[in-house]
Write a protein that holds these residues in place. Structure first.
Motif, PDB file in Angstrom:
ATOM      1  N   ASN A  87       0.858  -1.193   0.000  1.00 62.65           N
ATOM      2  CA  ASN A  87       0.000   0.000   0.000  1.00 62.65           C
ATOM      3  C   ASN A  87       0.888   1.235   0.000  1.00 62.65           C
ATOM      4  OD1 ASN A  87      -2.556  -1.346   0.198  1.00 62.65           O
ATOM      5  ND2 ASN A  87      -1.990  -1.835   2.296  1.00 62.65           N
ATOM      6  N   VAL A  88       0.701   2.095  -0.993  1.00 63.91           N
ATOM      7  CA  VAL A  88       1.513   3.302  -1.126  1.00 63.91           C
ATOM      8  C   VAL A  88       0.574   4.499  -1.035  1.00 63.91           C
ATOM      9  CG1 VAL A  88       3.222   4.510  -2.524  1.00 63.91           C
ATOM     10  CG2 VAL A  88       3.038   2.018  -2.682  1.00 63.91           C
ATOM     11  N   THR A  89       0.880   5.417  -0.126  1.00 66.57           N
ATOM     12  CA  THR A  89       0.050   6.603   0.093  1.00 66.57           C
ATOM     13  C   THR A  89       0.887   7.849  -0.138  1.00 66.57           C
ATOM     14  OG1 THR A  89      -1.225   5.405   1.752  1.00 66.57           O
ATOM     15  CG2 THR A  89      -1.431   7.804   1.751  1.00 66.57           C
ATOM     16  N   LEU A  90       0.373   8.759  -0.948  1.00 65.24           N
ATOM     17  CA  LEU A  90       1.031  10.026  -1.236  1.00 65.24           C
ATOM     18  C   LEU A  90       0.156  11.135  -0.674  1.00 65.24           C
ATOM     19  CD1 LEU A  90       3.463  11.247  -2.870  1.00 65.24           C
ATOM     20  CD2 LEU A  90       1.808  11.603  -4.712  1.00 65.24           C
ATOM     21  N   THR A  91       0.723  11.952   0.225  1.00 61.93           N
ATOM     22  CA  THR A  91      -0.029  13.026   0.877  1.00 61.93           C
ATOM     23  C   THR A  91       0.617  14.371   0.581  1.00 61.93           C
ATOM     24  OG1 THR A  91      -0.605  11.515   2.680  1.00 61.93           O
ATOM     25  CG2 THR A  91      -0.930  13.868   3.085  1.00 61.93           C
ATOM     26  N   ASN A  92      -0.162  15.302   0.054  1.00 59.69           N
ATOM     27  CA  ASN A  92       0.299  16.665  -0.151  1.00 59.69           C
ATOM     28  C   ASN A  92       0.388  17.317   1.226  1.00 59.69           C
ATOM     29  OD1 ASN A  92       0.231  19.552  -0.521  1.00 59.69           O
ATOM     30  ND2 ASN A  92      -0.440  19.203  -2.621  1.00 59.69           N
ATOM     31  N   VAL A  93       1.584  17.741   1.631  1.00 58.40           N
ATOM     32  CA  VAL A  93       1.761  18.254   2.997  1.00 58.40           C
ATOM     33  C   VAL A  93       1.110  19.619   3.199  1.00 58.40           C
ATOM     34  CG1 VAL A  93       3.847  16.902   3.436  1.00 58.40           C
ATOM     35  CG2 VAL A  93       4.066  19.200   2.508  1.00 58.40           C
ATOM     36  N   GLU A  94       0.824  20.342   2.128  1.00 66.83           N
ATOM     37  CA  GLU A  94       0.205  21.656   2.260  1.00 66.83           C
ATOM     38  C   GLU A  94      -1.317  21.574   2.338  1.00 66.83           C
ATOM     39  OE1 GLU A  94       1.833  23.603  -1.148  1.00 66.83           O
ATOM     40  OE2 GLU A  94       3.873  23.361  -0.394  1.00 66.83           O
ATOM     41  N   THR A  95      -1.904  20.651   1.573  1.00 66.82           N
ATOM     42  CA  THR A  95      -3.369  20.568   1.498  1.00 66.82           C
ATOM     43  C   THR A  95      -3.941  19.321   2.173  1.00 66.82           C
ATOM     44  OG1 THR A  95      -3.368  19.347  -0.587  1.00 66.82           O
ATOM     45  CG2 THR A  95      -3.328  21.765  -0.727  1.00 66.82           C
ATOM     46  N   TYR A 151       5.399  16.451  -0.871  1.00 71.73           N
ATOM     47  CA  TYR A 151       4.568  15.323  -0.480  1.00 71.73           C
ATOM     48  C   TYR A 151       5.254  14.472   0.579  1.00 71.73           C
ATOM     49  CZ  TYR A 151       1.572  16.282  -4.462  1.00 71.73           C
ATOM     50  OH  TYR A 151       0.712  16.883  -5.334  1.00 71.73           O
ATOM     51  N   ARG A 152       4.441  13.675   1.260  1.00 71.08           N
ATOM     52  CA  ARG A 152       4.913  12.632   2.175  1.00 71.08           C
ATOM     53  C   ARG A 152       4.490  11.307   1.543  1.00 71.08           C
ATOM     54  NH1 ARG A 152       2.832  14.440   6.365  1.00 71.08           N
ATOM     55  NH2 ARG A 152       0.823  13.458   6.183  1.00 71.08           N
ATOM     56  N   LEU A 153       5.415  10.370   1.483  1.00 70.87           N
ATOM     57  CA  LEU A 153       5.149   9.067   0.886  1.00 70.87           C
ATOM     58  C   LEU A 153       5.207   8.017   1.978  1.00 70.87           C
ATOM     59  CD1 LEU A 153       4.673   8.014  -1.984  1.00 70.87           C
ATOM     60  CD2 LEU A 153       7.117   7.698  -2.194  1.00 70.87           C
ATOM     61  N   GLN A 154       4.180   7.196   2.066  1.00 68.62           N
ATOM     62  CA  GLN A 154       4.103   6.158   3.098  1.00 68.62           C
ATOM     63  C   GLN A 154       3.882   4.816   2.413  1.00 68.62           C
ATOM     64  OE1 GLN A 154       1.701   6.917   6.670  1.00 68.62           O
ATOM     65  NE2 GLN A 154       0.605   5.049   6.173  1.00 68.62           N
ATOM     66  N   VAL A 155       4.649   3.809   2.853  1.00 67.56           N
ATOM     67  CA  VAL A 155       4.537   2.471   2.276  1.00 67.56           C
ATOM     68  C   VAL A 155       4.299   1.469   3.392  1.00 67.56           C
ATOM     69  CG1 VAL A 155       5.699   0.700   0.912  1.00 67.56           C
ATOM     70  CG2 VAL A 155       6.116   3.113   0.421  1.00 67.56           C
ATOM     71  N   GLU A 156       3.294   0.612   3.186  1.00 68.95           N
ATOM     72  CA  GLU A 156       2.994  -0.451   4.141  1.00 68.95           C
ATOM     73  C   GLU A 156       2.809  -1.754   3.373  1.00 68.95           C
ATOM     74  OE1 GLU A 156       0.408   0.918   7.666  1.00 68.95           O
ATOM     75  OE2 GLU A 156      -0.309   2.078   5.928  1.00 68.95           O
ATOM     76  N   ASP A 197       9.424  11.848   4.152  1.00 70.91           N
ATOM     77  CA  ASP A 197       8.962  13.225   4.028  1.00 70.91           C
ATOM     78  C   ASP A 197       9.778  13.936   2.953  1.00 70.91           C
ATOM     79  OD1 ASP A 197       6.972  13.285   6.113  1.00 70.91           O
ATOM     80  OD2 ASP A 197       8.628  13.134   7.531  1.00 70.91           O
ATOM     81  N   LYS A 198       9.310  15.079   2.561  1.00 73.95           N
ATOM     82  CA  LYS A 198      10.015  15.955   1.626  1.00 73.95           C
ATOM     83  C   LYS A 198      10.245  15.328   0.258  1.00 73.95           C
ATOM     84  CE  LYS A 198      12.222  18.367   5.383  1.00 73.95           C
ATOM     85  NZ  LYS A 198      13.443  18.698   6.085  1.00 73.95           N
ATOM     86  N   VAL A 199       9.224  14.694  -0.277  1.00 77.49           N
ATOM     87  CA  VAL A 199       9.264  14.238  -1.663  1.00 77.49           C
ATOM     88  C   VAL A 199       8.737  15.386  -2.500  1.00 77.49           C
ATOM     89  CG1 VAL A 199       8.354  12.590  -3.336  1.00 77.49           C
ATOM     90  CG2 VAL A 199       8.936  11.826  -1.024  1.00 77.49           C
TER      91      VAL A 199
END
Length: 115
Positions: free
Chosen positions: A45-53, A77-82, A92-94
């Motif tokens: 599972n890969v999650t990409l989160t815009n850190v501003e919005t 963006y912040r990228l999270q992998v599970e 962080d900081k992608v």
């Protein structure tokens, strides 16, 4: 003659609108999920989160361990992998920039969980 002018005017406005839209631009974040031995990790599972919005997009890695987020707004963006059997990894900081395709080369799944 009026019809020709109307068509020309409409075509000019359409071309102007297209040129403005193309200048806004989008970006892409892609990469490959691997374990410490360099083997690919499918179905992570890969999650990409815009850190501003805080806008979130999710996907799963393919059979070859790859993932892609297309047509995203240029931003940080912040990228999270599970993945099952692995520790969660957060980066962080992608930065997603126009005409620059971030391709993180991190050793994503660094460490198996003991069962």
């Amino acid at each position: 003659m009026r019809l020709l002018r109307a068509v020309a005017s409409t075509l000019t406005m359409l071309l102007f609108a297209i040129s403005l839209w193309s200048q806004t631009g989008t970006s892409t974040v892609r990469g490959t999920i691997t374990d410490p031995q360099g083997r690919v990790v499918p179905n992570a599972n890969v999650t990409l989160t815009n850190v501003e919005t805080n806008a979130v997009r999710t996907t799963k890695s393919t059979d070859t361990g790859s993932y892609v987020f297309d047509l995203i707004t240029p931003a940080n963006y912040r990228l999270q992998v599970e993945a099952t059997g692995f520790k969660k990894k957060v980066v962080d900081k992608v930065q997603a920039l126009i005409a620059n395709l971030p391709r993180p080369t991190y050793n994503w799944m660094s460490g198996r969980l003991l069962r």
